[in-house]
Write an enzyme that holds these catalytic residues in place. Structure first.
Site, short mmCIF file in Angstrom:
data_model
loop_
_atom_site.label_atom_id
_atom_site.label_comp_id
_atom_site.label_asym_id
_atom_site.label_seq_id
_atom_site.Cartn_x
_atom_site.Cartn_y
_atom_site.Cartn_z
N ARG A 28 0.81 -1.21 0.00
CA ARG A 28 0.00 0.00 0.00
C ARG A 28 0.85 1.27 0.00
NH1 ARG A 28 -5.57 -0.19 1.57
NH2 ARG A 28 -6.36 -2.08 0.62
N ARG A 32 -3.43 6.65 0.56
CA ARG A 32 -3.90 7.90 1.16
C ARG A 32 -2.92 8.63 2.06
NH1 ARG A 32 -9.13 4.88 3.05
NH2 ARG A 32 -7.49 3.33 2.97
N ARG A 41 -6.77 11.45 -6.25
CA ARG A 41 -7.98 10.75 -5.81
C ARG A 41 -9.17 11.70 -5.78
NH1 ARG A 41 -11.91 8.47 -4.71
NH2 ARG A 41 -12.37 6.94 -3.10
N ASP A 78 -6.66 -2.76 -7.60
CA ASP A 78 -7.20 -3.39 -6.40
C ASP A 78 -7.49 -4.85 -6.69
OD1 ASP A 78 -8.23 -2.45 -3.58
OD2 ASP A 78 -9.56 -4.03 -4.27
N TYR A 154 -14.83 -11.51 0.29
CA TYR A 154 -15.54 -10.28 -0.09
C TYR A 154 -16.73 -10.58 -1.01
CZ TYR A 154 -11.64 -7.71 1.90
OH TYR A 154 -10.70 -7.21 2.77
#
Ligand code: CP3
Length: 350
Positions: A28, A32, A41, A78, A154
């Site tokens: 990652r 962010r 973003r 992703d 998921y």
């Protein structure tokens, strides 16, 4: 040895060599905690739009390389683009996470395609081609996919869950349907990785974020075997394809994982004890890891101590420095700078 391996320290470690200064990248690393990521973003309609915007995704992939000079760039995308390309509805809710139309019972599997829609993934391959052109020669380019078990958690729950309960229950209640879903994901993942290599990545990582919640028998069935089958299918088309396996939370099952899965390197999460890692894992295969993302967030003495312990235990063998899971969004940039200096033993002036 090909010329590209000679120039790329991380690829040399994946080939089993020790580097005097361990190559370094962070899971990652594009995300962010970076102001330049937040700026891009902010311009995008949604997170998935960003993943499928090749120009922006390539730029984001390169952002942490420009800022920190890491030894690997990881494709910005992703793991959930695979269920999306299998026809499942995937979206990301701001501040919450992914939402999918949950596969609640076996009949719901009929809603999925039987093969990946490669047209949906075309922008990902375009991103790879763009990054390839701009990447410094010493930097290794990593592609990735989610492992079938983690994707299934998921796909079945329809969102992230603290304990992956819906998928675990589904696997017990409907073992045949669950095995079919895993087969579909093995095949889709292998094809996806083949295309990533053809587009230009040097190596790939398989993320099995939720491997650690499985009992031993299910770990064998839903983690070990699917990983082994993905590798077989991938290497049938890309001989010698370099792969990092990351069965997070596998703990003492790592030995069984390495018995059966021919990954070149294994990623260690932050709970793995360093002497166990050195004597039981690194003696068999190069390792990657395993700084606690919270130590990076905390910084100061806790960070220094954790980095030094990892270097002392693992840098005598083939080793890639990384976190034990992804960078947390709140992580200060100065802590990442400190990490880079300390791992590379850059003398500090102050
Ligand atoms: O590592 C990198 O820098 C490359 C990009 C990457 C992302 N996700 C970007 C991302 C990679 C390799 C992933 C993998 C991924 N995605 C995993 C496996 C590794 C792990 O972290 O456990 C999983 C389980 C996912 C699914 C996922 N994606 C979740 C649960 C979430 C929400 C939680 C969160 O962190 O927001 C995401 C969103 C996501 N994936 C973001 C990024 C940068 C944040 C989205 C945003 O900017 O709004």
């Amino acid at each position: 040895m090909t010329s590209s391996i000679v120039r790329k320290p991380l690829l040399r470690v994946l080939a089993g060599e020790r580097e005097p200064v361990p190559p370094l990248w962070l899971m990652r690393q594009a995300g962010r905690y970076l102001p330049e990521y937040r700026a891009l973003r902010g311009q995008a309609a949604g997170f998935l739009d960003l993943c499928f915007d090749a120009k922006r995704a390539a730029e984001i992939t390169l952002q942490p390389i420009r800022r920190f000079g890491f030894d690997a760039a990881i494709l910005f995308s992703d793991i959930l683009v695979v269920p999306h390309a299998l026809g499942q509805c995937v979206s990301f809710v701001e501040g919450e996470g992914p939402r999918l139309d949950a596969l609640k019972e076996p009949a719901a599997l009929a809603r999925l395609r039987t093969e990946l829609d490669q047209a949906v993934l075309a922008p990902v391959y375009d991103t790879i081609a763009r990054v390839r052109q701009d990447l410094p020669p010493a930097v290794t380019f990593l592609g990735f996919c989610g492992a079938p078990w983690t994707l299934a958690t998921y796909m079945i729950a329809g969102q992230g869950t603290p304990d992956q309960l819906p998928a675990r229950l589904f696997a017990y209640e409907y073992p045949e349907a669950f095995a079919k879903l895993i087969d579909l994901l093995v095949d889709a993942s292998a094809r996806y990785l083949v295309r990533q290599f053809k587009a230009g990545v040097d190596a790939v990582q398989i993320f099995d974020t939720w491997a650690g919640i499985l009992p031993a028998r299910e770990f064998e069935m839903w983690c070990i075997r699917p990983h082994a089958r993905i590798l077989e299918k991938l290497r049938a088309e890309i001989p010698g394809a370099r792969v990092i396996g990351f069965p997070r939370g596998a703990g003492t099952e790592l030995g069984r994982y390495l018995d059966a899965v021919a990954v070149d390197t294994v990623g260690l999460d932050w709970t793995i004890e360093l002497e166990f890692a050195r004597t039981m894992i690194q003696k068999r295969r190069p390792v990657q890891g395993n700084l606690d993302p919270l130590a990076l967030l905390a910084g100061g003495a806790a960070l220094d101590r954790s980095i030094d312990a990892i270097l002392a235990a693992l840098s005598e063998g083939p080793f890639v420095f990384n976190l034990g899971h992804g960078v947390l969004p709140e992580t200060p940039l100065s802590h990442v700078e400190r990490l880079v200096e300390r791992v590379r033993r850059v003398p500090r002036l102050s």
